[in-house]
Design a protein around this motif. Structure first.
Motif, PDB file in Angstrom:
ATOM      1  N   ASN A  91      44.598  37.692  37.865  1.00 21.50           N
ATOM      2  CA  ASN A  91      43.661  37.392  36.687  1.00 21.50           C
ATOM      3  C   ASN A  91      42.192  38.033  37.195  1.00 21.50           C
ATOM      4  OD1 ASN A  91      45.167  36.346  34.874  1.00 21.50           O
ATOM      5  ND2 ASN A  91      44.767  34.096  35.595  1.00 21.50           N
ATOM      6  N   LEU A  92      42.128  37.818  38.592  1.00 19.74           N
ATOM      7  CA  LEU A  92      40.776  38.527  39.008  1.00 19.74           C
ATOM      8  C   LEU A  92      40.820  39.934  38.774  1.00 19.74           C
ATOM      9  CD1 LEU A  92      40.196  36.672  42.469  1.00 19.74           C
ATOM     10  CD2 LEU A  92      38.767  36.409  40.415  1.00 19.74           C
ATOM     11  N   ALA A  93      41.840  40.747  39.074  1.00 24.29           N
ATOM     12  CA  ALA A  93      41.943  42.240  38.770  1.00 24.29           C
ATOM     13  C   ALA A  93      41.760  42.580  37.332  1.00 24.29           C
ATOM     14  CB  ALA A  93      43.412  42.444  39.112  1.00 24.29           C
ATOM     15  N   ILE A  94      42.188  41.582  36.474  1.00 19.52           N
ATOM     16  CA  ILE A  94      41.985  41.844  34.764  1.00 19.52           C
ATOM     17  C   ILE A  94      40.739  41.607  34.584  1.00 19.52           C
ATOM     18  CG2 ILE A  94      42.885  41.135  32.626  1.00 19.52           C
ATOM     19  CD1 ILE A  94      45.574  40.647  34.080  1.00 19.52           C
ATOM     20  N   VAL A  95      40.224  40.014  34.816  1.00 21.64           N
ATOM     21  CA  VAL A  95      38.847  39.679  34.358  1.00 21.64           C
ATOM     22  C   VAL A  95      37.674  40.636  35.117  1.00 21.64           C
ATOM     23  CG1 VAL A  95      37.501  37.634  34.439  1.00 21.64           C
ATOM     24  CG2 VAL A  95      39.811  37.630  33.863  1.00 21.64           C
ATOM     25  N   ARG A  96      37.877  40.657  36.271  1.00 24.96           N
ATOM     26  CA  ARG A  96      36.894  41.567  36.987  1.00 24.96           C
ATOM     27  C   ARG A  96      35.448  40.689  36.895  1.00 24.96           C
ATOM     28  NH1 ARG A  96      35.034  46.351  36.091  1.00 24.96           N
ATOM     29  NH2 ARG A  96      34.698  46.612  38.356  1.00 24.96           N
ATOM     30  N   PRO A  97      35.624  39.212  37.286  1.00 24.27           N
ATOM     31  CA  PRO A  97      34.212  38.386  37.405  1.00 24.27           C
ATOM     32  C   PRO A  97      33.071  38.999  38.387  1.00 24.27           C
ATOM     33  CG  PRO A  97      35.953  37.285  38.617  1.00 24.27           C
ATOM     34  CD  PRO A  97      36.557  38.675  38.222  1.00 24.27           C
ATOM     35  N   THR A  98      31.874  38.425  38.183  1.00 26.84           N
ATOM     36  CA  THR A  98      30.705  38.507  39.193  1.00 26.84           C
ATOM     37  C   THR A  98      30.666  37.363  40.141  1.00 26.84           C
ATOM     38  OG1 THR A  98      29.197  37.731  37.553  1.00 26.84           O
ATOM     39  CG2 THR A  98      29.487  39.872  37.285  1.00 26.84           C
ATOM     40  N   PHE A  99      31.143  36.272  39.660  1.00 26.26           N
ATOM     41  CA  PHE A  99      31.427  35.081  40.725  1.00 26.26           C
ATOM     42  C   PHE A  99      32.498  34.208  40.374  1.00 26.26           C
ATOM     43  CE2 PHE A  99      29.248  32.885  37.236  1.00 26.26           C
ATOM     44  CZ  PHE A  99      29.384  31.416  37.513  1.00 26.26           C
ATOM     45  N   MET A 100      32.890  33.464  41.241  1.00 26.66           N
ATOM     46  CA  MET A 100      33.939  32.272  41.024  1.00 26.66           C
ATOM     47  C   MET A 100      33.342  31.172  42.342  1.00 26.66           C
ATOM     48  SD  MET A 100      37.962  32.708  41.710  1.00 26.66           S
ATOM     49  CE  MET A 100      37.943  32.585  43.710  1.00 26.66           C
ATOM     50  N   GLY A 101      33.944  29.966  41.742  1.00 29.56           N
ATOM     51  CA  GLY A 101      33.778  28.828  42.621  1.00 29.56           C
ATOM     52  C   GLY A 101      35.211  28.686  42.844  1.00 29.56           C
ATOM     53  N   ALA A 102      35.307  28.045  44.302  1.00 34.31           N
ATOM     54  CA  ALA A 102      36.628  27.427  44.828  1.00 34.31           C
ATOM     55  C   ALA A 102      36.282  26.563  46.015  1.00 34.31           C
ATOM     56  CB  ALA A 102      37.621  28.700  45.198  1.00 34.31           C
ATOM     57  N   ALA A 103      37.397  25.975  46.300  1.00 37.58           N
ATOM     58  CA  ALA A 103      37.307  24.983  47.683  1.00 37.58           C
ATOM     59  C   ALA A 103      37.853  25.738  48.673  1.00 37.58           C
ATOM     60  CB  ALA A 103      38.205  23.900  47.415  1.00 37.58           C
ATOM     61  N   PRO A 104      37.387  25.400  49.854  1.00 36.10           N
ATOM     62  CA  PRO A 104      37.670  26.398  51.135  1.00 36.10           C
ATOM     63  C   PRO A 104      39.067  26.567  51.288  1.00 36.10           C
ATOM     64  CG  PRO A 104      36.124  24.494  51.831  1.00 36.10           C
ATOM     65  CD  PRO A 104      36.427  24.256  50.322  1.00 36.10           C
ATOM     66  N   ARG A 105      39.882  26.007  50.898  1.00 33.51           N
ATOM     67  CA  ARG A 105      41.354  26.231  51.067  1.00 33.51           C
ATOM     68  C   ARG A 105      41.806  27.382  50.382  1.00 33.51           C
ATOM     69  NH1 ARG A 105      45.168  27.214  54.189  1.00 33.51           N
ATOM     70  NH2 ARG A 105      47.213  26.616  53.427  1.00 33.51           N
TER      71      ARG A 105
END
Length: 615
Positions: free
Chosen positions: A278-292
Motif C-alpha cells: 500500500n505504501l508503494a500505491i498511496v505514496r504518503p508523506t508521513f506515517m505513524g507506527a510502533a517500534p516493532r
C-alpha cells in the motif's frame, strides 16, 4: 547545590497555547474541518483492488446521517457505543458519528477474546455496538446473556445484518437521513451542546496484568491533541497520511485529531500484511507506527542485503559509513565537507533512494510511539533519509505529551513537551504529566484513578526518565526494573530493544534475573524472516519448532547474543538463554491486544525453564 535543591523535580514546559481559541468539543472540531475542507480529499480507502476517495463534504454528510441514525435509537449524551473492528474507513465514520450525536465511543481491539470483549462492552454499559464482520458479531452473540443493556448491533458488513437487532451501517444512515429531513439541524444542534468536559471516548488499556481499565478521555483532550500538533507546524493540508494503526489504541485516534485540525488527507487500511504494498500505491508523506514495525522493516532490508553479492554488500556498507557521518554532522549543526557531500549524493542515488522507494518515495518523516524505539534503528533510518520522530505519551493522556520535530530533534530522546503540556521528573525519577489532555480517570475505578495521580494532580506515568539538553529521555519502566542479587539494577526493555535491533530474526527477547545472580533470556523467532533464513540454511521444509532447536539456528542466535553482550555492562550481560518453540501471540495469552508482552504470563508458563538456568 544543596541536597534539598537537588531533590526538587525537573520540569519541562511546552510553548504557550491559547485554549480559549480551540473548538469546544471534538464534534465541532470535525464539523469545522468539513466546512473548511469542502471538496478537498479527506480519506481514501480500498474497495477490492482499487482505492476510493471521499471529500470532506461527503464525509460530513455520511457522519451527519449516521449521527442522526444513532439519535433515532435513543442515544443520550455520554452513553457509550462500542466499536469492535479493525482499522478501516467505517470505523472512523462511526466514531465521528458517535461524537456528533454526543455519545462516547468505547473501543475494542478486533483480536480481543470473547470474554474480554463482553467485559469491555458490559463494564462500559454500551447500549449500541458497531461490529466489523461475522467474526466480531459471533463474540457478542456468544456472550449476549452477559450484555442485557446492549440493544442494537450495527454491522459494517451488510451481509450479516438481519434488520432486527443487527442493522447494517447503511440502514442506520438511511434512518438518519429521514430524521434529518424532518429535523435539518438536529446533528449540528446536538454537537454545539456538547461540553468540553463531556466524555468522548473510553479506551480500555490492554494491561499486561489483570482486567483492562477504561480510560475516560474527554472532548477537550482530543481537541487539544489536534491543536497542539497544528501549533508545532509539523503537518498541513498538503500532507498525506497512511493510517493502519489500531484505532482502538490512543496513538491512532490522536492522529485522527491531528487530521481534523491540520486538514491533511488520510489513506486508511488496517491490513498489516498489505502495508508495504500500500505504501508503494498511496505514496504518503508521513506515517505513524510502533517500534516493532520499524524493527521489522529494518530486518527485511538487512536480510535482503545479506543475500546479495559481496559487491552489493560492500556498496551498502560504504553508503551507510558515509551516510552516518553526514547525518551526525547534520544533527550537530556542523558543515558537511565537499568530499563527503559529493560521496553522499552518489550513495543517495545508488542506495538510500532505493530504500526510500520501498516506503513510497515521498515520506517526509515517520512518527514512532507506544513503546521505546532503539537508538541504532532510529539512526539507521535517519541515515537513509527517513527521519523517525519519536514521541511519548500514554492512553491516559490521549497518546501525545512530547515529540521530536523535524527541525528540532535529538536521537535517543522522545523530544520536547507539546505546547500547553508540562512534564516533570519527580525526585524518584518518575515522569509525570500535566495538561488538558490528561484523562478524567478510570471508568468505575475510583481507587485506581486516585493512585494514578499525585496529590497536586499530576499524572503518574510509571516510567523513569531524565532531561537531556531540554529533551525528555525515557530510561525504563519502573515496574519492569529489577535488581540482581548483586545489587545491580537492570532495565529489561533497553536490553530487549537492543537485541531486536541487532538480530533481524528475533520476534521477542524477554529478559529475566530479578534477585538472581545473573541475567537470562527467552527468545522467540520472527516467522517471516526466520523462514527465509532457513531456506538458505538447509531447513526449508522444517517447522518453526524444528528451526528453533536446530544447531544452525542456535549457532546463529548465539553470535547475536555475543554481539549484544559486547555492548552491555558486565552485570547486564545475558549468561543463559533459550529459544521457545513458538512465537508469542494474543491467542496464546502471552501478548495483549496491543501486542505488548505479558511478562508475568511468559515467566509463569516457563518458570521451570527459567529456574533451570540458575540450577
Amino acid at each position: 547545590m544543596s541536597a534539598a535543591t537537588a531533590a526538587e523535580p525537573q520540569i519541562l514546559r511546552g510553548a504557550a497555547i491559547d485554549l480559549n481559541k480551540m473548538p469546544v468539543n471534538a464534534a465541532i472540531q470535525f464539523l469545522d474541518r468539513v466546512d473548511i475542507g469542502g471538496d478537498h480529499e479527506a480519506f481514501r480507502y480500498p474497495r477490492g483492488e482499487r482505492w476510493e476517495s471521499v471529500s470532506w463534504h461527503e464525509v460530513g454528510e455520511q457522519v451527519r446521517d449516521l449521527a442522526a441514525g444513532l439519535l433515532t435509537l435513543g442515544l443520550k449524551p455520554e452513553q457509550r457505543v462500542g466499536i469492535v473492528s479493525a482499522t478501516r474507513y467505517e470505523w472512523i465514520v462511526a466514531d465521528l458519528a458517535v461524537m456528533c450525536a454526543a455519545g462516547a465511543t468505547t473501543t475494542v481491539y478486533p483480536n480481543t477474546a470473547p470474554e474480554d470483549t463482553a467485559f469491555i462492552l458490559g463494564d462500559s454499559d454500551c447500549r449500541i455496538a458497531f461490529v466489523e464482520d461475522e467474526h466480531q458479531l459471533a463474540k457478542i452473540r456468544e456472550r449476549r446473556h452477559e450484555l442485557p443493556q446492549l440493544a442494537t448491533v450495527v454491522a459494517f458488513d451488510p451481509v450479516i445484518a438481519d434488520g432486527a437487532d443487527v442493522l447494517s451501517i447503511d440502514e442506520l444512515a438511511a434512518r438518519g437521513a429521514v430524521h434529518r429531513r424532518h429535523n435539518p439541524d438536529i446533528v449540528d444542534r446536538t454537537a454545539k451542546a456538547i461540553r468540553a468536559d463531556q466524555l468522548a471516548t473510553l479506551i480500555y488499556t490492554s494491561g499486561t496484568t489483570g482486567r483492562p481499565k477504561g480510560v475516560r478521555t474527554l472532548h477537550r483532550a482530543w481537541v487539544f491533541e489536534g491543536e497542539a500538533v497544528r501549533a508545532q507546524r509539523m503537518l498541513d493540508d498538503t500532507d498525506l497520511q497512511y493510517l493502519w494503526l489500531p484505532l482502538s489504541h490512543a496513538f491512532g485516534r490522536a492522529l485522527l485529531s491531528a487530521q481534523m485540525t491540520c486538514g491533511f488527507a488520510t489513506a486508511v487500511d488496517g491490513q498489516v500484511d498489505k502495508i508495504i504494498d500500500n505504501l508503494a500505491i498511496v505514496r504518503p508523506t508521513f506515517m505513524g507506527a510502533a517500534p516493532r514495525s520499524y524493527e521489522k522493516a529494518y530486518a527485511r532490508v538487512s536480510t535482503s542485503v545479506a543475500n546479495e553479492s559481496r559487491i552489493k554488500q560492500a556498496l551498502f556498507a560504504s553508503a551507510f559509513g558515509v551516510g552516518d557521518l553526514v547525518a551526525q554532522r547534520r544533527r550537530d549543526g556542523r558543515a558537511i565537507p565537499l568530499h563527503l557531500s559529493v560521496a553522499h549524493r552518489m550513495f543517495d542515488t545508488l542506495v538510500f533512494a532505493k530504500i526510500r522507494a520501498r516506503f513510497g518515495g515521498r515520506i517526509r518523516f515517520f512518527i514512532s510511539g507506544a513503546a521505546a524505539l532503539n537508538d541504532d534503528i532510529a539512526a539507521w533510518f535517519d541515515t537513509a533519509g527517513l527521519a523517525i520522530l519519536e514521541g511519548y505519551g500514554m492512553t491516559e493522556d490521549a497518546a501525545g505529551a512530547t515529540i521530536n520535530r523535524l527541525d528540532d530533534y535529538k536521537l535517543g530522546t522522545v523530544g520536547r513537551p507539546f505546547p500547553g503540556t508540562e512534564v516533570r521528573i519527580a525526585p524518584d525519577g518518575e515522569v509525570q504529566i500535566k495538561g488538558p489532555h490528561v484523562m478524567d480517570g478510570y471508568h468505575n475505578l475510583p481507587d485506581a484513578t486516585a493512585a494514578a495521580t499525585t496529590a497536586d494532580r499530576w499524572l503518574r506515568t510509571g516510567d523513569k526518565g531524565e532531561v537531556v539538553d531540554g529533551y525528555l529521555k525515557i530510561t525504563g519502566r519502573i515496574k519492569e526494573l529489577f535488581k540482581t542479587s548483586g545489587g545491580k539494577y537492570i532495565a529489561p526493555p533497553a536490553i530487549e530493544a537492543r537485541f531486536k535491533a541487532l538480530c533481524p530474526y528475533a520476534s521477542q527477547f524477554i529478559v529475566f534475573g530479578a534477585e538472581r545472580n545473573f541475567v537470562t533470556a527467552l527468545i522467540t523467532l520472527d516467522p517471516d524472516t526466520i523462514s527465509e533464513w532457513a531456506q538458505g540454511a538447509g531447513l526449508a521444509a522444517s517447522s518453526y519448532a524444528d528451526i528453533a532447536t536446530s544447531t544452525q539456528t542456535l549457532a546463529m542466535i548465539s553470535r547475536y547474543v555475543d554481539e549484544l553482550n559486547a555492548q552491555l555492562n558486565r552485570w547486564e550481560t545475558v549468561k543463559k538463554w533459550q529459544i521457545l518453540d513458538h512465537d508469542l501471540s494474543v491467542e496464546t495469552g502471552e501478548l495483549t491486544p496491543s501486542m505488548k508482552v505479558k511478562r508475568s504470563v511468559v515467566e509463569t508458563r516457563n518458570q521451570a525453564l527459567i529456574d533451570g538456568f540458575y540450577a
